[in-house]
Design an enzyme around this catalytic site. Sequence first.
Site, short mmCIF file in Angstrom:
data_model
loop_
_atom_site.label_atom_id
_atom_site.label_comp_id
_atom_site.label_asym_id
_atom_site.label_seq_id
_atom_site.Cartn_x
_atom_site.Cartn_y
_atom_site.Cartn_z
N ARG A 236 0.85 -1.18 0.00
CA ARG A 236 0.00 0.00 0.00
C ARG A 236 0.89 1.24 0.00
O ARG A 236 1.88 1.31 0.73
CB ARG A 236 -0.92 0.03 1.23
N GLU A 265 -5.47 6.34 -6.62
CA GLU A 265 -5.77 5.29 -7.59
C GLU A 265 -7.24 5.34 -7.95
O GLU A 265 -8.09 5.53 -7.07
CB GLU A 265 -5.41 3.92 -7.00
N HIS A 285 -1.26 -1.08 -9.93
CA HIS A 285 -1.89 -1.89 -8.88
C HIS A 285 -2.45 -3.19 -9.46
O HIS A 285 -3.64 -3.49 -9.36
CB HIS A 285 -2.99 -1.11 -8.16
#
Length: 327
Positions: A236, A265, A285
């Site tokens: 993260r 994001e 991601h």
Amino acid sequence: MKIHILDDWFDTLRTLPSFDLLKGHDVTVWIDHSEDVDTLAERLAPADCLVLFRERTAITAPLLERLPNLRLISQRSVYPHVDVPACTANGVLLCSNMHSDTPSIAAAELTFALILSSARQIPQQMASLQAGRWQMGVGQTLAGRTLGLYGYGRIARQVAGYARAFGMRVVWWASEAGRARAKADGETVADSRHAFFAEADFVSVHVRLKPETRGIVTAEDLLAMKPSASFVNTARSGLVAKGALEQALAAGRPGRLALDVFDREPLTDAADPLVNHPAVIGTPHIGYVTEDELDLQFADIYDQINAYADGTPIHMINPGVWTGARC
């Protein structure tokens, strides 16, 4: 049940074997992304159940208050994007399988792919070749180098296995309890936090993002790393202190960053200075985004829906909401 699935951007879920678990339900799949509460409230008004695609959409009190039909949110893993008290206040049950006994193989594989890509400068070498310049530099062999793994959890231990297969030396850092578990398992723990960062050729962080871990990797940590080293983050973005990556790039310590996670994001700014920096390898991601991993995860999510529909809900996060009524 009327089930709405959010953020299936490539309309993948319908193609996976696990989707058969939703037979008999009325399923709507949304393949775009919206953060607008008005848009979401209008779309999701008929839904009895929401299926969340990890943390792509935040479920907030203003949204929940406009979904009077909603009774269940089904998802997998941690839920910092879900306002649990608001769920409870609005009579919405949150079910989430925390899968404490299974690592994300996909995330571990991507982590090691980024380690390899950073060591061998794969994106940069490709760009040089495509630009007609042939080789652009000299890479690193992994064998004999030190991988520092921050966080003694399931994914990190999976990455450690890959590293050892490549002949790397693995050194650990973690919370006090994590370091104690690592030592009990016969693992090598760094003598100090500074030594962990200063001596590693690669550092990869694998810690859950919680209030107490936010910003746990500081600028001081990164600046202690060697100019020849790489920092990898597939966990993260919030685990790294604000501005620390930029300070590291400016100082050239470590010399390379490999990132799968970002402060915002989806990150769709093509001019973003971090992802366009020549010392950064960035991916959007995709740590868990494989057909195999999604099929595994969503089978758990659908099982939760069917258990709720049968009147026997599982993996309840706010069980006080459950009234015992069958759907």
